[in-house]
Design an enzyme around this catalytic site. Structure first.
Site, mmCIF file in Angstrom:
data_model
loop_
_atom_site.group_PDB
_atom_site.id
_atom_site.type_symbol
_atom_site.label_atom_id
_atom_site.label_comp_id
_atom_site.label_asym_id
_atom_site.label_seq_id
_atom_site.Cartn_x
_atom_site.Cartn_y
_atom_site.Cartn_z
ATOM 1 N N GLU A 184 44.892 -7.436 71.880
ATOM 2 C CA GLU A 184 44.148 -8.015 70.753
ATOM 3 C C GLU A 184 44.061 -9.542 70.797
ATOM 4 N N TYR A 186 46.588 -11.704 71.261
ATOM 5 C CA TYR A 186 47.802 -12.434 70.860
ATOM 6 C C TYR A 186 48.514 -12.977 72.113
ATOM 7 N N ARG A 234 51.804 -2.208 74.156
ATOM 8 C CA ARG A 234 50.380 -2.132 73.758
ATOM 9 C C ARG A 234 49.596 -3.004 74.734
ATOM 10 N N HIS A 272 40.655 -10.183 68.837
ATOM 11 C CA HIS A 272 40.117 -10.425 67.492
ATOM 12 C C HIS A 272 38.880 -11.324 67.535
ATOM 13 N N GLN A 359 37.488 -2.155 53.853
ATOM 14 C CA GLN A 359 37.337 -2.922 52.619
ATOM 15 C C GLN A 359 38.652 -3.203 51.894
ATOM 16 N N ALA A 404 33.940 6.894 41.071
ATOM 17 C CA ALA A 404 34.846 6.634 39.934
ATOM 18 C C ALA A 404 35.171 7.941 39.215
ATOM 19 N N ARG A 580 17.364 -15.402 47.066
ATOM 20 C CA ARG A 580 17.006 -16.644 46.377
ATOM 21 C C ARG A 580 18.040 -17.735 46.625
HETATM 22 P P1 FAD Z 1 27.773 6.165 40.811
HETATM 23 O O1 FAD Z 1 28.137 6.399 42.215
HETATM 24 O O2 FAD Z 1 26.500 5.470 40.551
HETATM 25 O O3 FAD Z 1 27.777 7.566 40.051
HETATM 26 C C1 FAD Z 1 27.342 7.718 38.742
HETATM 27 C C2 FAD Z 1 26.991 9.173 38.494
HETATM 28 O O4 FAD Z 1 26.806 9.375 37.107
HETATM 29 C C3 FAD Z 1 25.704 9.622 39.155
HETATM 30 O O5 FAD Z 1 25.961 10.725 39.991
HETATM 31 C C4 FAD Z 1 24.778 10.005 37.985
HETATM 32 O O6 FAD Z 1 23.957 11.109 38.285
HETATM 33 C C5 FAD Z 1 25.786 10.335 36.910
HETATM 34 N N1 FAD Z 1 25.282 10.204 35.536
HETATM 35 C C6 FAD Z 1 24.786 9.098 34.944
HETATM 36 N N2 FAD Z 1 24.487 9.371 33.651
HETATM 37 C C7 FAD Z 1 24.798 10.676 33.434
HETATM 38 C C8 FAD Z 1 24.738 11.530 32.302
HETATM 39 N N3 FAD Z 1 24.323 11.117 31.109
HETATM 40 N N4 FAD Z 1 25.137 12.797 32.445
HETATM 41 C C9 FAD Z 1 25.576 13.281 33.640
HETATM 42 N N5 FAD Z 1 25.663 12.486 34.720
HETATM 43 C C10 FAD Z 1 25.292 11.206 34.626
HETATM 44 N N6 FAD Z 1 30.353 0.787 48.168
HETATM 45 C C11 FAD Z 1 31.339 0.470 48.988
HETATM 46 O O7 FAD Z 1 32.458 0.265 48.529
HETATM 47 N N7 FAD Z 1 31.159 0.394 50.327
HETATM 48 C C12 FAD Z 1 29.962 0.620 50.886
HETATM 49 O O8 FAD Z 1 29.837 0.535 52.109
HETATM 50 C C13 FAD Z 1 28.890 0.969 50.052
HETATM 51 N N8 FAD Z 1 27.671 1.195 50.565
HETATM 52 C C14 FAD Z 1 26.672 1.552 49.730
HETATM 53 C C15 FAD Z 1 25.419 1.786 50.280
HETATM 54 C C16 FAD Z 1 24.368 2.154 49.465
HETATM 55 C C17 FAD Z 1 23.040 2.398 50.070
HETATM 56 C C18 FAD Z 1 24.582 2.304 48.073
HETATM 57 C C19 FAD Z 1 23.456 2.730 47.170
HETATM 58 C C20 FAD Z 1 25.817 2.040 47.526
HETATM 59 C C21 FAD Z 1 26.856 1.646 48.349
HETATM 60 N N9 FAD Z 1 28.111 1.349 47.838
HETATM 61 C C22 FAD Z 1 29.135 1.033 48.679
HETATM 62 C C23 FAD Z 1 28.351 1.272 46.402
HETATM 63 C C24 FAD Z 1 29.087 2.488 45.862
HETATM 64 O O9 FAD Z 1 28.420 3.656 46.238
HETATM 65 C C25 FAD Z 1 29.197 2.334 44.364
HETATM 66 O O10 FAD Z 1 29.959 1.205 44.064
HETATM 67 C C26 FAD Z 1 29.863 3.545 43.730
HETATM 68 O O11 FAD Z 1 29.135 4.713 44.017
HETATM 69 C C27 FAD Z 1 29.952 3.380 42.231
HETATM 70 O O12 FAD Z 1 30.597 4.498 41.740
HETATM 71 P P2 FAD Z 1 30.417 5.003 40.250
HETATM 72 O O13 FAD Z 1 31.181 6.260 40.193
HETATM 73 O O14 FAD Z 1 30.723 3.927 39.298
HETATM 74 O O15 FAD Z 1 28.856 5.308 40.044
HETATM 75 P P1 NAP Z 2 24.596 -7.458 45.222
HETATM 76 O O1 NAP Z 2 25.587 -7.558 46.297
HETATM 77 O O2 NAP Z 2 24.903 -8.008 43.902
HETATM 78 O O3 NAP Z 2 23.275 -8.118 45.782
HETATM 79 C C1 NAP Z 2 22.108 -8.230 45.013
HETATM 80 C C2 NAP Z 2 21.109 -9.143 45.708
HETATM 81 O O4 NAP Z 2 19.971 -9.242 44.894
HETATM 82 C C3 NAP Z 2 21.608 -10.517 45.956
HETATM 83 O O5 NAP Z 2 21.198 -10.863 47.276
HETATM 84 C C4 NAP Z 2 20.895 -11.380 44.926
HETATM 85 O O6 NAP Z 2 20.726 -12.581 45.602
HETATM 86 C C5 NAP Z 2 19.622 -10.596 44.627
HETATM 87 N N1 NAP Z 2 19.172 -10.661 43.228
HETATM 88 C C6 NAP Z 2 19.929 -10.541 42.112
HETATM 89 N N2 NAP Z 2 19.147 -10.603 41.005
HETATM 90 C C7 NAP Z 2 17.876 -10.748 41.438
HETATM 91 C C8 NAP Z 2 16.614 -10.865 40.781
HETATM 92 N N3 NAP Z 2 16.528 -10.861 39.449
HETATM 93 N N4 NAP Z 2 15.516 -11.017 41.534
HETATM 94 C C9 NAP Z 2 15.594 -11.036 42.873
HETATM 95 N N5 NAP Z 2 16.758 -10.939 43.546
HETATM 96 C C10 NAP Z 2 17.878 -10.789 42.839
HETATM 97 O O7 NAP Z 2 24.201 -5.943 44.982
HETATM 98 P P2 NAP Z 2 23.812 -4.770 45.972
HETATM 99 O O8 NAP Z 2 23.371 -5.252 47.308
HETATM 100 O O9 NAP Z 2 22.876 -3.942 45.185
HETATM 101 O O10 NAP Z 2 25.139 -3.996 46.156
HETATM 102 C C11 NAP Z 2 25.787 -3.377 45.055
HETATM 103 C C12 NAP Z 2 27.235 -3.233 45.323
HETATM 104 O O11 NAP Z 2 27.443 -2.237 46.300
HETATM 105 C C13 NAP Z 2 27.784 -4.531 45.854
HETATM 106 O O12 NAP Z 2 28.648 -5.131 44.910
HETATM 107 C C14 NAP Z 2 28.502 -4.150 47.093
HETATM 108 O O13 NAP Z 2 29.867 -4.521 47.042
HETATM 109 C C15 NAP Z 2 28.416 -2.645 47.205
HETATM 110 N N6 NAP Z 2 28.027 -2.373 48.580
HETATM 111 C C16 NAP Z 2 28.909 -2.647 49.531
HETATM 112 C C17 NAP Z 2 28.578 -2.444 50.835
HETATM 113 C C18 NAP Z 2 29.559 -2.726 51.929
HETATM 114 O O14 NAP Z 2 29.207 -2.602 53.088
HETATM 115 N N7 NAP Z 2 30.769 -3.093 51.648
HETATM 116 C C19 NAP Z 2 27.332 -1.976 51.160
HETATM 117 C C20 NAP Z 2 26.441 -1.713 50.148
HETATM 118 C C21 NAP Z 2 26.806 -1.929 48.865
HETATM 119 P P3 NAP Z 2 19.902 -13.829 45.033
HETATM 120 O O15 NAP Z 2 20.289 -13.907 43.580
HETATM 121 O O16 NAP Z 2 20.365 -14.973 45.860
HETATM 122 O O17 NAP Z 2 18.481 -13.508 45.274
HETATM 123 FE FE1 SF4 Z 3 40.936 1.030 55.361
HETATM 124 FE FE2 SF4 Z 3 40.994 3.059 53.640
HETATM 125 FE FE3 SF4 Z 3 38.645 2.038 54.401
HETATM 126 FE FE4 SF4 Z 3 40.166 3.492 56.066
HETATM 127 S S1 SF4 Z 3 39.159 4.197 54.202
HETATM 128 S S2 SF4 Z 3 39.167 1.577 56.546
HETATM 129 S S3 SF4 Z 3 42.206 2.837 55.496
HETATM 130 S S4 SF4 Z 3 40.234 0.976 53.265
#
Ligand code: FAD
Ligand code: NAP
Ligand code: SF4
Length: 689
Positions: A184, A186, A234, A272, A359, A404, A580
Site C-alpha cells: 500500500e 508504506y 502483506r 494509496h 462512506q 431509514a 451554480r
Molecule cells: P427513502 O429511501 O426516500 O424512502 C422513503 C420511502 O417512503 C419510499 O419508499 C416511499 O415510497 C415511502 N413513502 C413516502 N410517503 C409514504 C406514505 N405516505 N405511505 C407509504 N409510504 C410512503 N446514499 C448513500 O448513502 N450512498 C449512495 O451511494 C447513494 N446513492 C444514491 C444514488 C441515487 C441515484 C439516489 C436516488 C440516492 C442515493 N443515495 C445514496 C441516497 C439514499 O438512497 C437516501 O439517502 C436514502 O434512501 C434515504 O432513506 P430514507 O429511508 O430516508 O428515504
Molecule cells: P446534493 O448533494 O445536495 O446536490 C444537489 C445539487 O443541486 C448541488 O450540486 C447544488 O449545487 C444543486 N442545487 C441545489 N439547489 C438548486 C436549485 N434550486 N437550482 C439548481 N441547482 C440546485 O443532493 P443530491 O445530489 O440530490 O444527493 C442527495 C443525497 O444523496 C446527498 O446528500 C448524497 O449524500 C446522497 N448521495 C450520495 C452518493 C454517494 O456516492 N455517496 C451518491 C448519490 C447520492 P449548486 O447549488 O451549486 O447548484
Molecule cells: Fe465500509 Fe460498511 Fe460501506 Fe462496507 S458497507 S464499505 S464496511 S461503510
C-alpha cells in the site's frame, strides 16, 4: 444471543460439517505449529479505537464479536513500531513495555471465541501525517504535505530493530503473530520500489538491495519471536503506480520473505497514491484474485486473496479454484460480524453485505472520525449501541421502507415490538431501488436482499403498495415517519419544457435521454446520473477484463506497477454536468471515492462546469452564463438533480389526530442526507423505543 442479529450464536454455527455449503472456506488450515479453524482472515482495518489505551475495552468488544462470529484469523488495525512510523501524531504504537498491557484484553477476548489474532505492524514511512516522517529517500508523497527525512544506514537498522522489538511485545501481549505491512505504499513498500527508493547503498539500487529491508525485518522478527509465531507478510502484488515493482521482482520478494520466515503471504493491492480504484464499490468482485493466483505456484506458504470479496460464493470460488489458501475480509466483517457463522450455516441470504461504499469506514478514518459501517451502525460501537429485548413490547407503525424505515422496523421487531411497515411502492427499498440501477452500484441490490430476509426473520408485517394516512396509523403506540424526500424543483425560463426532466424520470426509465444531455446539479445524484447516461449496456463493474481495460491495469500484471494504457469505452452520449457554486464539481463527494467518480466522467468526456447561471431552455439548447459570458449548450434533455426536500405531509394530519410521530431519514432532514445517516438514525431510534 448476538446483539447484531438477534439470533443465538449456536444457531448459526452448528451446521458446519462435511455437508457444509462452502467446504473450502471452512476447511481448517494447518500452519505446522498451529491450526486456523477456517480460511477467513479478517483483514486489517483501522477503526480509530487503536489510538488510545482507554478505548481498548471497546476495541476488545469489537474484535470479540468478530471472533464469536467465526473469523479464523483476525488482523488488528496498524500499530507503528516507533514514533517516526506513526500514521498520525499519537496514533496506535507498540514500542514500549508499558504499552503491552492494554492489548491483553483484546487477545483474551478473541481467544475466548476460538479465533487467532495477529497485530499489524505498520510503519507509515512517507505517508506519515507528521513532520517526523522518514523514508528511504527524501521524496514527498503526492498525497501528503509532509516531506520525509531520508534514513541513514544506522536509521535503517534502527527501524528494523523497532519492528523486531514491537513483534516481541506483541507476543508478550498474547498475539498469535504479527502482520508485517509491506504494501500500500508504506515504508517497506517504499524501500522495495524504485519510485521511492533512490538509494545507492546496501538498501537501494538493484531489486535485491531494495527488498533487503523487508527480508531483514521478517528474519529479525522470526529470530526474536521463535518458530511458533505467525508472521503474515502483506506483499504488494500490484503497486499500480509508475516506477512500481515489476512482476519478477515481486515473485523474488515473495520467495525471499518466505525463506526469511514468513508463515503466510497476504496480498496488498495498490498504493494509496495510485489513481486506480482498488476497493470501491465500482471495482468488480474478486477483481484482484487473479494476481494472488499468479503468485501461488511460486511459494510454499499459504497465500491470501483480498479486496472486494464480500459474499461466501465469491470466497469459495477463489479457494476451490486453487488460486488462494485463505480470503481476507475486512469491511465485510465490519458490515456483519456473523458473516462466517452465517455462511457456515448455509444462510448467505442472512448476511448484511458490505456494499464497498467506504462512506462510514474509510471516509471516517480519513476525516479522523471513528470508523463504523453504513449498513451496520453498531460496528465499532458494540459497547454503546445494543438492540436489547424491549421491556414492554409495543405496536409500532413505520411509514416508508427506504433505508431509514427498514433499519428502524427490523431493529424494533428484533427487540420484540410488533411492527407494521407501510410503503406506497410495491417493493421495499425507497431510493435504494433507484441507486441500484447506477453502473457500479450493483451492490445496493444486496442491501435490499438482506432487508427482505431480515423483515421476514424478525416478523415485521409488511403493507406494501399502501399509502399510509392518519386513519391507517391510528391505534399504534408509536408512529415513525421514514417517508423520505421529494426532488427539488428548479426555476428558470423553460423549466416546464418537456425536455426538462427529473432524475427519477431518467433512472426509472420513464424518459430516455437525448444524445446530448445537461445535468443540473453536481451532487452525488448528479454524478450518478452522469454515469448512468454515459454508460449503456452491461456495467464494466460486472466484467473484470473490461474494467481493467478502462482503468489501465495490465491484465497479465507484467508491466512495472501493473499499469497499462487506459482504454475507456466511448460514451453513450455527450454530457455537461453543471453546478451554480464556483469551483470544481464533485469536491464534496466522498473523501475516498469522489476522485473515482470525477475520473470516470472525465474519461467519458463529460464537461464539468462550476459557477453556472441557468438562463433558459427552449428544446434546442440550454443557455447558461459563466463569468459573465453566455453559452448555448446544444442539448435536448436537461436532467434536474438539484437536491431534495423532506416529505412530511403526514405530520400535520397525524398531529391533528393527536399522534406525535418520530421523524427519521429524509423525512427528518433532507439536506446532506445519505443512507449512512438514514440507517443510523433508524437503528438508534428503534434501540430506544
Ligand atoms: P427513502 O429511501 O426516500 O424512502 C422513503 C420511502 O417512503 C419510499 O419508499 C416511499 O415510497 C415511502 N413513502 C413516502 N410517503 C409514504 C406514505 N405516505 N405511505 C407509504 N409510504 C410512503 N446514499 C448513500 O448513502 N450512498 C449512495 O451511494 C447513494 N446513492 C444514491 C444514488 C441515487 C441515484 C439516489 C436516488 C440516492 C442515493 N443515495 C445514496 C441516497 C439514499 O438512497 C437516501 O439517502 C436514502 O434512501 C434515504 O432513506 P430514507 O429511508 O430516508 O428515504
Ligand atoms: P446534493 O448533494 O445536495 O446536490 C444537489 C445539487 O443541486 C448541488 O450540486 C447544488 O449545487 C444543486 N442545487 C441545489 N439547489 C438548486 C436549485 N434550486 N437550482 C439548481 N441547482 C440546485 O443532493 P443530491 O445530489 O440530490 O444527493 C442527495 C443525497 O444523496 C446527498 O446528500 C448524497 O449524500 C446522497 N448521495 C450520495 C452518493 C454517494 O456516492 N455517496 C451518491 C448519490 C447520492 P449548486 O447549488 O451549486 O447548484
Ligand atoms: Fe465500509 Fe460498511 Fe460501506 Fe462496507 S458497507 S464499505 S464496511 S461503510
Amino acid at each position: 444471543m448476538s446483539p447484531a442479529t438477534g439470533q443465538p450464536a449456536s444457531d448459526l454455527s452448528s451446521t458446519g460439517s462435511a455437508t457444509a455449503p462452502y467446504p473450502h472456506l471452512f476447511a481448517p488450515l494447518d500452519l505446522g505449529f498451529t491450526t486456523l479453524r477456517n480460511r477467513v482472515l479478517m483483514g486489517s482495518m483501522h477503526t480509530g479505537l487503536e489510538d488510545r489505551a482507554r478505548d481498548f475495552p471497546r476495541l476488545a468488544a469489537y474484535f470479540a464479536e468478530r471472533a464469536e462470529g467465526g473469523a479464523g484469523l483476525i488482523v488488528t488495525g496498524g500499530f507503528a513500531p516507533n514514533v517516526v512510523g506513526w500514521l498520525k501524531p499519537f496514533g496506535g504504537k507498540l514500542s514500549w513495555p508499558w504499552e503491552v498491557r492494554p492489548h491483553r484484553q483484546v487477545t483474551r477476548a478473541v481467544h475466548q471465541h476460538g479465533a487467532k489474532i495477529c497485530l499489524q505492524l505498520l510503519h507509515a514511512g512517507r505517508y506519515a501525517y507528521h513532520p517526523l516522517s522518514v523514508a528511504p529517500s527524501k521524496l514527498k508523497a503526492p498525497i501528503n504535505p509532509f516531506t520525509p527525512r531520508a534514513l541513514s544506514a544506522r536509521g535503517v537498522e534502527r527501524q528494523i530493530a523497532a519492528y523486531a522489538r514491537a513483534a516481541r511485545h506483541a507476543r508478550e501481549a498474547g498475539y498469535d503473530g504479527v502482520e508485517v505491512m509491506g504494501s500500500e505504499g508504506y515504508l517497506i513498500n517504499e524501500f522495495t520500489a524504485p519510485r521511492s527508493n533512490r538509494r545507492d547503498d546496501a538498501w537501494g539500487g538493484s531489486a535485491d538491495k531494495r527488498m533487503r529491508f523487508a527480508v531483514e525485518i521478517v528474519r529479525r522478527i522470526r529470530e526474536a519471536c521463535g518458530p511458533d509465531f505467525i508472521i503474515v507478510y502483506r506483499l504488494s502484488l500490484v503497486d499500480l503506480v509508475e516506477d512500481g515493482n515489476q512482476w519478477d521482482e515481486i515473485v523474488q520478494q515473495a520467495k525471499a520473505v518466505e525463506a526469511a520466515g514468513a508463515t503466510i503471504i497476504n496480498s496488498g493491492i495498490g498504493w494509496h497514491e495510485a489513481r486506480i480504484p482498488t476497493i470501491a464499490t465500482s471495482v468488480p468482485r474478486a477483481a484482484w484474485a487473479g494476481v494472488t493466483a499468479l503468485l501461488k505456484p511460486h511459494v510454499g506458504v499459504p497465500v491470501v486473496a483480498t479486496n472486494r470479496i464480500n459474499m461466501p460464493d465469491v470466497a469459495e470460488r477463489i479457494l476451490a479454484s486453487g488460486g488462494a489458501d485463505m480470503v481476507s475480509l475486512a469491511r465485510p466483517l465490519l458490515a456483519d460480524p456473523q458473516w462466517p457463522a452465517k455462511a457456515r450455516a448455509g444462510r448467505p441470504q442472512a448476511i448484511n453485505t458490505c456494499i464497498a461504499c467506504n462512506q462510514a469506514c474509510l471516509d471516517h478514518v480519513f476525516q479522523n472520525k471513528l470508523a463504523t459501517c453504513l449498513v451496520n451502525p453498531r460496528a465499532a460501537h458494540e459497547t454503546e449501541l445494543n438492540y436489547l429485548p424491549a421491556a414492554a413490547p409495543k405496536r409500532i407503525a413505520v411509514v416508508g421502507a427506504g433505508p431509514a424505515g427498514l433499519a428502524c422496523a427490523t431493529v424494533a421487531a428484533q427487540r420484540g415490538h410488533a411492527v407494521v411497515l407501510f410503503d406506497a411502492a410495491g417493493e421495499i427499498g425507497g431510493q435504494f431501488n433507484v441507486a441500484k440501477r447506477i453502473p457500479g452500484k450493483e451492490e445496493f441490490h444486496e442491501t435490499l436482499r438482506y432487508f427482505r430476509h431480515r423483515l421476514q426473520e424478525t416478523g415485521v408485517e409488511q403493507r406494501l403498495g399502501t399509502v399510509a394516512d392518519a386513519a391507517a396509523l391510528a391505534g399504534f403506540d408509536e408512529v415513525v415517519l421514514a417517508t423520505g424526500v421529494v426532488p427539488r424543483k428548479v426555476d428558470f425560463p423553460g423549466a416546464d419544457h418537456p425536455g426538462v426532466v427529473g432524475y427519477l424520470d431518467v433512472l426509472q426509465g420513464r424518459v430516455r435521454a437525448a444524445d446530448a444531455v445537461a445535468i443540473i446539479g453536481a451532487g452525488g445524484i448528479g454524478f450518478d446520473v452522469g454515469e448512468f447516461v454515459v454508460q449503456e449496456g452491461i456495467s464494466p463493474s460486472l466484467d473484470i477484463g473490461r474494467w481493467m481495460a478502462e482503468w489501465g491495469v495490465d491484465p497479465q500484471f507484467q508491466g512495472r506497477g501493473a499499469l497499462a494504457r487506459p482504454r475507456p469505452e466511448p460514451p453513450a452520449r455527450k454530457v455537461w454536468l453543471l453546478q451554480r457554486s464556483p469551483g470544481r464539481p464533485g469536491s464534496r463527494l466522498g473523501k475516498t471515492t469522489g476522485w473515482i467518480h470525477r475520473a470516470t466522467l472525465k474519461a467519458k468526456g463529460v464537461t464539468m462546469l462550476g459557477g453556472v447561471e441557468y438562463l433558459g431552455f427552449d428544446g434546442a439548447g440550454l443557455r447558461i452564463r459563466i463569468d459573465g459570458a453566455e453559452q448555448l449548450l446544444p442539448v435536448a434533455t436537461v436532467v434536474v438533480c438539484a437536491g431534495q426536500e423532506p416529505r412530511r405531509e403526514l405530520v400535520a394530519s397525524l398531529q391533528a389526530a393527536g399522534i406525535e410521530p418520530h421523524l427519521i431519514g429524509g423525512a427528518d432532514v433532507a439536506a446532506e442526507l445519505d443512507a449512512k445517516r438514514a440507517i443510523d438514525q433508524g437503528s438508534r431510534l428503534a434501540a430506544r423505543l
